[in-house]
Design a protein around this motif. Sequence first.
Motif, PDB file in Angstrom:
ATOM      1  N   ALA A  14      14.179   1.435  -0.519  1.00 28.75           N
ATOM      2  CA  ALA A  14      14.733   2.745  -0.891  1.00 28.75           C
ATOM      3  C   ALA A  14      16.081   2.560  -1.585  1.00 28.75           C
ATOM      4  O   ALA A  14      16.355   3.174  -2.618  1.00 28.75           O
ATOM      5  N   TYR A  15      16.886   1.703  -1.030  1.00 29.46           N
ATOM      6  CA  TYR A  15      18.242   1.483  -1.556  1.00 29.46           C
ATOM      7  C   TYR A  15      18.196   0.873  -2.960  1.00 29.46           C
ATOM      8  O   TYR A  15      18.941   1.278  -3.851  1.00 29.46           O
ATOM      9  N   ARG A  72      -8.862   3.875  -2.822  1.00 30.94           N
ATOM     10  CA  ARG A  72      -9.080   5.148  -3.529  1.00 30.94           C
ATOM     11  C   ARG A  72     -10.211   5.041  -4.548  1.00 30.94           C
ATOM     12  O   ARG A  72     -10.430   5.961  -5.326  1.00 30.94           O
ATOM     13  N   ALA A  89       0.834  -1.204   0.000  1.00 34.49           N
ATOM     14  CA  ALA A  89       0.000   0.000   0.000  1.00 34.49           C
ATOM     15  C   ALA A  89       0.868   1.253   0.000  1.00 34.49           C
ATOM     16  O   ALA A  89       0.552   2.249  -0.657  1.00 34.49           O
ATOM     17  N   ARG A 127       4.610  10.801   8.852  1.00 40.64           N
ATOM     18  CA  ARG A 127       4.938  11.669   7.716  1.00 40.64           C
ATOM     19  C   ARG A 127       6.256  11.292   7.044  1.00 40.64           C
ATOM     20  O   ARG A 127       6.585  11.807   5.975  1.00 40.64           O
ATOM     21  N   ASN A 169       9.027   9.316   4.939  1.00 42.16           N
ATOM     22  CA  ASN A 169       8.905   8.535   3.699  1.00 42.16           C
ATOM     23  C   ASN A 169       9.624   7.197   3.759  1.00 42.16           C
ATOM     24  O   ASN A 169       9.814   6.539   2.738  1.00 42.16           O
ATOM     25  N   ASN A 170      10.015   6.796   4.952  1.00 40.85           N
ATOM     26  CA  ASN A 170      10.728   5.532   5.133  1.00 40.85           C
ATOM     27  C   ASN A 170       9.945   4.648   6.094  1.00 40.85           C
ATOM     28  O   ASN A 170       9.130   5.137   6.874  1.00 40.85           O
ATOM     29  N   PHE A 198      18.066   5.500   2.925  1.00 40.88           N
ATOM     30  CA  PHE A 198      16.768   6.099   3.255  1.00 40.88           C
ATOM     31  C   PHE A 198      16.392   7.117   2.185  1.00 40.88           C
ATOM     32  O   PHE A 198      17.260   7.684   1.518  1.00 40.88           O
ATOM     33  N   ILE A 199      15.105   7.354   2.052  1.00 42.26           N
ATOM     34  CA  ILE A 199      14.614   8.458   1.242  1.00 42.26           C
ATOM     35  C   ILE A 199      14.691   9.689   2.133  1.00 42.26           C
ATOM     36  O   ILE A 199      14.149   9.688   3.242  1.00 42.26           O
ATOM     37  N   ASP A 200      15.365  10.710   1.661  1.00 40.57           N
ATOM     38  CA  ASP A 200      15.649  11.830   2.555  1.00 40.57           C
ATOM     39  C   ASP A 200      14.459  12.745   2.832  1.00 40.57           C
ATOM     40  O   ASP A 200      14.235  13.153   3.953  1.00 40.57           O
ATOM     41  N   GLU A 201      13.707  13.055   1.796  1.00 38.66           N
ATOM     42  CA  GLU A 201      12.671  14.073   2.027  1.00 38.66           C
ATOM     43  C   GLU A 201      11.506  13.491   2.840  1.00 38.66           C
ATOM     44  O   GLU A 201      11.205  12.305   2.769  1.00 38.66           O
ATOM     45  N   VAL A 202      10.872  14.382   3.578  1.00 41.25           N
ATOM     46  CA  VAL A 202       9.715  14.005   4.400  1.00 41.25           C
ATOM     47  C   VAL A 202       8.499  14.655   3.747  1.00 41.25           C
ATOM     48  O   VAL A 202       8.597  15.739   3.181  1.00 41.25           O
ATOM     49  N   SER A 203       7.364  14.001   3.804  1.00 35.50           N
ATOM     50  CA  SER A 203       6.171  14.558   3.155  1.00 35.50           C
ATOM     51  C   SER A 203       5.713  15.818   3.873  1.00 35.50           C
ATOM     52  O   SER A 203       5.971  16.016   5.055  1.00 35.50           O
ATOM     53  N   ALA A 204       5.014  16.668   3.134  1.00 34.31           N
ATOM     54  CA  ALA A 204       4.548  17.940   3.712  1.00 34.31           C
ATOM     55  C   ALA A 204       3.402  17.679   4.674  1.00 34.31           C
ATOM     56  O   ALA A 204       2.659  16.737   4.517  1.00 34.31           O
ATOM     57  N   ALA A 257      -4.602  -0.845  -1.872  1.00 39.03           N
ATOM     58  CA  ALA A 257      -4.482   0.616  -1.816  1.00 39.03           C
ATOM     59  C   ALA A 257      -5.277   1.264  -2.947  1.00 39.03           C
ATOM     60  O   ALA A 257      -5.948   2.280  -2.744  1.00 39.03           O
ATOM     61  N   ASN A 275       2.042   2.274  -3.219  1.00 37.04           N
ATOM     62  CA  ASN A 275       0.942   2.717  -4.062  1.00 37.04           C
ATOM     63  C   ASN A 275       0.222   3.908  -3.422  1.00 37.04           C
ATOM     64  O   ASN A 275      -1.001   3.970  -3.382  1.00 37.04           O
ATOM     65  N   MET A 296      -0.160   5.171  -0.328  1.00 36.23           N
ATOM     66  CA  MET A 296      -0.799   5.256   0.988  1.00 36.23           C
ATOM     67  C   MET A 296       0.264   5.377   2.081  1.00 36.23           C
ATOM     68  O   MET A 296       1.456   5.178   1.841  1.00 36.23           O
ATOM     69  N   ARG A 297      -0.204   5.693   3.294  1.00 36.76           N
ATOM     70  CA  ARG A 297       0.676   5.787   4.472  1.00 36.76           C
ATOM     71  C   ARG A 297       0.112   4.902   5.577  1.00 36.76           C
ATOM     72  O   ARG A 297      -0.529   5.374   6.501  1.00 36.76           O
ATOM     73  N   ASN A 357      21.111   6.562  -0.549  1.00 35.06           N
ATOM     74  CA  ASN A 357      19.717   6.087  -0.660  1.00 35.06           C
ATOM     75  C   ASN A 357      19.334   4.925   0.251  1.00 35.06           C
ATOM     76  O   ASN A 357      18.395   4.215  -0.080  1.00 35.06           O
TER      77      ASN A 357
END
Lengths: 323, 338
Positions: free
Chosen positions: A101-102, B147, A69, A160, A162-163, B332-338, B143, A72, A74-75, B330
């Motif tokens: 991610a890697y 939606r 999910a 929030r 992304n990992n 980790f994905i660095d950016e965080v969602s708003a 998912a 696709n 979702m969180r 990489n």
Amino acid sequence: MIMTYLEAIADAMRQEMRRDPSVFMIGEDIGTYGGAFKLTKGFLDEFGPGRIMDAPISEAAIIGAAIGASLNGMRPIAEMQFIDFITNGFNQLVTVAGTTAYRWGLPVPMVVRGPSGGGVGGNPFHSRDPENWFVHATGLKVVCPAFPADAKGLMTASIRDNNPVIFFEHKGLYRKIKEDVPEGEYVVPLGQANVVRPGKHVSVICYGSAVHMALAAADTLSADGVDVEVVDIRTLVPFDEETVLASVRKTGRAVVAHEAVLTGGFGGEIVARITEKAFRYLDAPVVRVAAFDSPTPFAPTLEAAVLPNAEKLGQAIRNVVAF
Amino acid sequence: MTKQRRNDKATQTWSLPAAERLELLRMMIMAREFDAAMLRLYRQGKAFGGVYSQLGNEAVSVGTAYALDRTADVLFPMHRNIGAHFVFGQDLDTLMVNHLARAGSQMRGTDGTGHYADPAKRIYGNVSHLGAMIPVAAGFALASRMRGETCVALTYIGDGGAQVGEVHEALNFAAVQRIPLVLVIENNQYAYSTPSHLEFACEKLSDRAIGYGMAGVTIDGTDVELVLKTTQDAVARARRGDGPTIIETLTMRMRGHAEHDDFSYVPKEQLEEWAKKDPVERYAERLITDGVTTAESVAALRATTLADMIAAIDRAVELPWPDASEGFRNVFIDEVSA
């Protein structure tokens, strides 16, 4: 607003679910029953079965579905009824979530959360502190809050993020600890340690339930003129090395404490960082206080004996100060 | 057997336009020649990592993926499903660069073979732990449904991988939630060296479907049109909201587990028997008999396809390895969602 640790976690999840329609929950008995600890009480009524999804007893499916999910859009928040059961979903976290991610450069914004920890007569299967397994796995963030406000702020940040984040809630703190928690949106960024009690003579580096042991020990020791600094690292991954090193450079002495078993615990990593990077500031060897290397036993006499507590930690602090 | 006969009958009354039949053949030839080109590379000592042949399995990879809507559905292929990548529009150079882990790979050298993901093409590759991606595929489809979209997830497992615990959890979960999931169990008789009778005791792997409360069918996996028709039915069922399907396809792994494996544990007679059912040869003959194509056209198509594969491999092999600094990025994905 005064909230328990449990209420603060629920508050963060409720607020994020209201704010962001992509946040949903999946777990065992979280809907009608409201969760084994009633943490999600009322969630089903507010958000409906589409977003508060009761799942079969299938931790690998729960975590795997959460990964899918999250790939696709979702969180998901996946609840482990007891964090011990995360072993049944270990492959999904270590092999899939932590490598995505890697390998793919794709975000996996999901939280796996649940009650961890001993001291409540849980038995070997309801009392684990397995956080460090996931530190070693790579690609997973590991969060261990000690206070209600931090629990709320760190949960918001985890949702929030992304990992993939594994969020360890110490069940002994759920209803024991209350404090004023900011209302509305509240974020504590991952990767920032917090000096919860400043002191001059010795640093106690700790997280989770051990923070409360450290504060109790510090109160006792202050009567003897020992001024203890308590550093709550709050998140193991990312690890705020700088705050820890700054504290040790200031006090020159360190005790590292956690409830998880000693050998292979995160305490060893903290000690290594201190000796590698602050060795010349040290006036004494760094000492660890942790559980005996055994499963967590059931009978209260045994459990109390193997787990650390404020008295054992206090003695270790005295030894380090007296070195 | 009853079920199989019924399916054969179904395909007799079901007609596919000539252009689509030619396309199925072309995709199977791409799958076949991809293997030939990779085998050549292996023999030259230039292959990197395992070379996993899909020889004998082309009709399954192609026929199943062909039943999906490439713009709405999602493919979670396994290591022997390169044919499915082609059906989903993956171009040769991208595939080869990823496969051989050269500079420019979508995986930056962190992994290789068919493990890559290409979200734009709706392809999410596998990991080496078989079965691990099945709950992930289920969650992906779930998912979309949350939606209000319909996305059928199609994924694969083998006769060996089907014994992994996560497969059970994923199928049960998908059945309970009526997730639009199609699981193709490629029963190619051997799990590495272990024959089927040491992997499972049920007669057919699709028999498990009834225990999960989902549809299940076992078919001849060397007949591409049967595979396509069966998968179309399963996809339609999933789209209607009637839940997941297990399709067990009976094939034979005509090579070793990977090219290092001489598969001497497979009786020669067994290979000879299955060779008569070669999915590519048989389908080519069928289309020639039906007047859809000619032997000359097929031979020419195979030759040009092989040449294209070899050229793409050679281009990829000539590329440099990724820069070593990629190893440190990489996690980790660095950016965080708003």
